[in-house]
Motif scaffolding. Structure first.
Motif, mmCIF file in Angstrom:
data_model
loop_
_atom_site.group_PDB
_atom_site.id
_atom_site.type_symbol
_atom_site.label_atom_id
_atom_site.label_comp_id
_atom_site.label_asym_id
_atom_site.label_seq_id
_atom_site.Cartn_x
_atom_site.Cartn_y
_atom_site.Cartn_z
ATOM 1 N N ALA A 250 0.836 -1.202 0.000
ATOM 2 C CA ALA A 250 0.000 0.000 0.000
ATOM 3 C C ALA A 250 0.870 1.251 0.000
ATOM 4 C CB ALA A 250 -0.923 -0.009 1.213
ATOM 5 N N ILE A 251 1.961 1.211 0.777
ATOM 6 C CA ILE A 251 2.897 2.338 0.809
ATOM 7 C C ILE A 251 3.506 2.563 -0.575
ATOM 8 C CG2 ILE A 251 5.132 3.093 1.733
ATOM 9 C CD1 ILE A 251 4.275 1.435 4.303
ATOM 10 N N PHE B 102 1.934 5.760 -7.401
ATOM 11 C CA PHE B 102 0.777 6.114 -8.225
ATOM 12 C C PHE B 102 0.066 7.397 -7.794
ATOM 13 C CE2 PHE B 102 1.296 1.531 -8.780
ATOM 14 C CZ PHE B 102 1.287 1.432 -10.171
ATOM 15 N N PHE B 103 0.364 7.893 -6.601
ATOM 16 C CA PHE B 103 -0.341 9.077 -6.136
ATOM 17 C C PHE B 103 0.614 10.226 -5.845
ATOM 18 C CE2 PHE B 103 -3.149 5.513 -5.165
ATOM 19 C CZ PHE B 103 -4.272 5.912 -5.858
ATOM 20 N N THR B 104 1.701 10.264 -6.592
ATOM 21 C CA THR B 104 2.626 11.394 -6.561
ATOM 22 C C THR B 104 2.639 11.994 -7.964
ATOM 23 O OG1 THR B 104 3.995 10.370 -4.850
ATOM 24 C CG2 THR B 104 4.994 12.115 -6.186
ATOM 25 N N SER B 105 2.185 13.238 -8.077
ATOM 26 C CA SER B 105 2.104 13.857 -9.410
ATOM 27 C C SER B 105 3.241 14.843 -9.623
ATOM 28 C CB SER B 105 0.744 14.540 -9.584
ATOM 29 O OG SER B 105 0.488 15.427 -8.501
ATOM 30 N N GLU B 106 3.181 15.996 -8.968
ATOM 31 C CA GLU B 106 4.232 17.005 -9.117
ATOM 32 C C GLU B 106 5.189 16.938 -7.936
ATOM 33 O OE1 GLU B 106 2.405 20.775 -9.571
ATOM 34 O OE2 GLU B 106 1.300 20.237 -11.389
ATOM 35 N N ILE B 107 6.480 17.011 -8.229
ATOM 36 C CA ILE B 107 7.486 16.885 -7.177
ATOM 37 C C ILE B 107 8.296 18.175 -7.074
ATOM 38 C CG2 ILE B 107 9.555 15.650 -6.436
ATOM 39 C CD1 ILE B 107 8.490 13.161 -7.705
ATOM 40 N N ASP B 108 8.414 18.684 -5.853
ATOM 41 C CA ASP B 108 9.307 19.800 -5.565
ATOM 42 C C ASP B 108 10.642 19.177 -5.137
ATOM 43 O OD1 ASP B 108 10.799 21.828 -4.332
ATOM 44 O OD2 ASP B 108 9.006 22.901 -3.678
ATOM 45 N N LEU C 76 -8.013 6.228 2.889
ATOM 46 C CA LEU C 76 -6.942 7.143 2.472
ATOM 47 C C LEU C 76 -6.739 7.087 0.960
ATOM 48 C CD1 LEU C 76 -4.560 9.043 3.034
ATOM 49 C CD2 LEU C 76 -3.150 7.022 3.463
ATOM 50 N N ILE C 77 -6.653 5.887 0.404
ATOM 51 C CA ILE C 77 -6.441 5.756 -1.036
ATOM 52 C C ILE C 77 -7.649 6.290 -1.800
ATOM 53 C CG2 ILE C 77 -6.101 4.103 -2.925
ATOM 54 C CD1 ILE C 77 -4.455 2.400 -1.045
ATOM 55 N N GLY C 78 -8.845 6.087 -1.252
ATOM 56 C CA GLY C 78 -10.039 6.634 -1.883
ATOM 57 C C GLY C 78 -9.989 8.149 -1.980
ATOM 58 N N GLU C 79 -9.505 8.800 -0.915
ATOM 59 C CA GLU C 79 -9.358 10.261 -0.932
ATOM 60 C C GLU C 79 -8.330 10.693 -1.976
ATOM 61 O OE1 GLU C 79 -8.415 11.608 2.965
ATOM 62 O OE2 GLU C 79 -10.398 11.203 3.798
ATOM 63 N N LEU C 80 -7.244 9.943 -2.102
ATOM 64 C CA LEU C 80 -6.194 10.297 -3.056
ATOM 65 C C LEU C 80 -6.628 10.033 -4.491
ATOM 66 C CD1 LEU C 80 -3.111 8.804 -1.153
ATOM 67 C CD2 LEU C 80 -3.776 11.199 -1.283
ATOM 68 N N ALA C 81 -7.338 8.934 -4.702
ATOM 69 C CA ALA C 81 -7.700 8.533 -6.068
ATOM 70 C C ALA C 81 -8.711 9.476 -6.702
ATOM 71 C CB ALA C 81 -8.251 7.111 -6.054
ATOM 72 N N PHE C 82 -9.626 10.001 -5.889
ATOM 73 C CA PHE C 82 -10.684 10.862 -6.435
ATOM 74 C C PHE C 82 -10.672 12.227 -5.752
ATOM 75 C CE2 PHE C 82 -12.112 6.446 -6.895
ATOM 76 C CZ PHE C 82 -12.303 6.399 -8.270
ATOM 77 N N ALA C 83 -9.467 12.761 -5.585
ATOM 78 C CA ALA C 83 -9.306 14.027 -4.866
ATOM 79 C C ALA C 83 -10.051 15.179 -5.528
ATOM 80 C CB ALA C 83 -7.823 14.370 -4.742
ATOM 81 N N GLY C 84 -10.241 15.138 -6.835
ATOM 82 C CA GLY C 84 -10.902 16.239 -7.531
ATOM 83 C C GLY C 84 -12.405 16.131 -7.584
ATOM 84 N N ASP C 85 -12.976 15.079 -7.026
ATOM 85 C CA ASP C 85 -14.422 14.865 -7.092
ATOM 86 C C ASP C 85 -14.923 14.516 -5.696
ATOM 87 O OD1 ASP C 85 -17.036 14.027 -7.540
ATOM 88 O OD2 ASP C 85 -16.563 13.072 -9.447
ATOM 89 N N ALA C 86 -15.404 15.539 -4.957
ATOM 90 C CA ALA C 86 -15.822 15.340 -3.567
ATOM 91 C C ALA C 86 -16.995 14.376 -3.463
ATOM 92 C CB ALA C 86 -16.184 16.679 -2.933
ATOM 93 N N THR C 87 -17.934 14.461 -4.414
ATOM 94 C CA THR C 87 -19.107 13.581 -4.367
ATOM 95 C C THR C 87 -18.705 12.123 -4.551
ATOM 96 O OG1 THR C 87 -20.519 15.340 -5.248
ATOM 97 C CG2 THR C 87 -21.346 13.075 -5.406
#
Length: 477
Positions: A187-188, A194-200, A367-378
């Motif tokens: 899971a880590i 898969f849930f890292t998009s932009e990196i500083d 947690l993964i559910g929040e990350l996977a659909f972060a742009g769609d609150a519903t």
């Protein structure tokens, strides 16, 4: 599906008895997780009531969206965000220590012994993801949530066992815990990859430098929470700002702790710190995360949506069907191809029951559910509802299967804990020791002598009573 046929006398045991130190470690770990699981269950129910009672539902939304933190450091976050990124870092820190210990001192250090839980855990993650993908490809849904049903929540599973009053034998408990440890590892990796998009890269470099310093101080033997806690907070903050999920910092620091014992040490530093931090993780961090994340609408319409929308139906079927088929099938295949015999005290329905219990995917799934659909609150809330409903269905099925074998489990547990010679070591671990049998012989001889004395005393009393009755009968009226 038939069970693997027995092989020769040299074949290994599947789910065999644990060593005494391992059994005690797992018992202590699961005791804390069980208490935490009960608190987690209470927190989840509280969140659901709070979010679904009209009079107070608005306050729930207000509380979890309340922002706090230093904006200058990029940490002006909502309480829900703090719970997911901050409190769960503690959970993953403990998971990192567990994983390190399993790799260097537990069952996973032996590749042959590690094969079973690793194969079972991998199948228990791959099959739910496949089930989710098939449902969504067929129903034209989104594949973004494929990882949601892959996680197992060990605390919630143990809470279910505590509520129904079932105690699993140590081999099944160890199997469930090791499954969860391997499950957490993957899971880590899923979260990191898969849930890292932009990196500083500047912040990430700072976080890596902080981790290097953390490792160096540990190797130099530097002690003191006042050194490591501030450093851990800095590493966490930099990791969060880097774009990599902040919980990765927790697991990285957990993996750096030494989990092997040196001469004269009762416990390793990793085990000692885990003993201190686990109650904070299980009793505070995870329940608070559940309180701030599990509050979703469970109206009739929302529940109907769970079983009609491909994304949510995929999560439910992934947890209930995918987890069970994956773990049971992976265990059977591991036994088949390694030619291992199932422990004679257990049966394949026991493995099926544990596989079903592993379908309870709460904390990491949310947690993964929040990350996977972060742009769609519903959709995020619908996915959370699917996680709750899928976990509930898996728990009910597991309860039925476990209750059918409860009497057998109780007998096995009592046998594992029996200590007739009262030397602090369960008798089951001393069957090959002559001194144990000599102690037991002395105990039985003393008991036999005591019973002979009691028999002689009872016999004398009976004779005296009979003589008294005869005297009374001979006396003139």
């Amino acid at each position: 599906m038939a069970a693997p046929t027995p092989t020769d006398h040299k074949s290994r045991k599947l789910l065999g008895r644990l060593s005494l130190p391992e059994s005690r470690y797992i018992a202590d770990a699961l005791r804390a997780e069980t208490m935490g699981g009960v608190l987690l269950l209470v927190a989840a129910i509280t969140a659901l009531l709070w979010a679904n009672i009209p009079a107070v539902s608005d306050s729930y939304a207000s509380v979890r969206s309340f922002h706090i933190g230093p904006a200058a450091l990029g940490l002006d976050l909502s309480l829900q965000h703090w719970a997911a990124d901050g409190l769960l870092a503690i959970f993953f820190f403990v998971a990192g220590i567990e994983l390190k210990r399993e790799l260097v001192a537990g069952d996973l250090r032996d590749p042959r012994a590690a094969a079973l839980p690793v194969i079972a855990a991998l199948c228990g993650m791959a099959v739910p993801a496949l089930v989710y993908a098939l449902v969504n490809v067929t129903g034209n849904g989104s594949l973004d949530g494929w990882a949601v049903p892959t996680a197992t929540d060990i605390a919630f599973a143990l809470a279910v066992l505590a509520v129904i009053g079932t105690s699993l034998p140590s081999a099944l408990r160890a199997f469930l815990l090791t499954l969860a440890v391997v499950d957490d590892l993957f899971a880590i990796l899923i979260i990191a990859v898969f849930f890292t998009s932009e990196i500083d890269f500047l912040a990430l470099g700072g976080a890596l430098a902080g981790l290097a310093l953390f490792w160096f101080l540990l190797r130099r033997g530097v002690r003191g929470w006042y050194v490591y806690v501030p450093l851990a907070l800095v590493v966490w903050g930099l990791m969060y700002n880097s774009g990599v999920h902040a919980t990765i910092a927790g697991v990285a620091m957990g993996l750096m702790l030494r989990c092997t014992r040196r001469e004269g040490e009762p416990t390793s530093p990793g085990e000692h710190i885990e003993h201190l931090v686990r109650p904070v993780s299980a009793g505070l961090a995870v329940p608070l995360f559940a309180l701030l994340s599990a509050g979703v609408s469970l109206s009739d319409e929302a529940i109907a949506q769970v079983f009609t929308r491909p994304e949510t139906l995929g999560v439910v079927l992934g947890l209930v069907v995918g987890k069970t088929v994956g773990i049971f099938g992976g265990t059977w295949l591991a036994a088949r191809f390694t030619r291992a015999e199932l422990n004679e005290d257990l049966a394949w329905p026991d493995v099926l029951a544990v596989a079903t219990l592993a379908g309870i995917g709460f904390t990491v799934s949310l947690l993964i559910g929040e990350l996977a659909f972060a742009g769609d609150a519903t959709l995020t809330d619908e996915i959370k509802a699917a996680v709750l409903i899928g976990s509930l269905i898996a728990a009910v099925i597991a309860c039925v299967l476990l209750k059918l074998r409860n009497r057998r489990y109780r007998m096995l547990t009592e046998a594992e804990e029996r200590d007739e010679d009262q030397d602090g070591i369960p008798d089951i671990y001393e069957q090959d020791k002559p001194e144990y049998h000599l102690r037991m012989a002395k105990i039985y001889e003393d008991r036999a002598a005591e019973h002979r004395r009691k028999a002689e005393k009872a016999s004398a009393a009976a004779v005296q009573s009979a003589a008294g009755s005869t005297t009374e009968a001979d006396r003139p009226a």
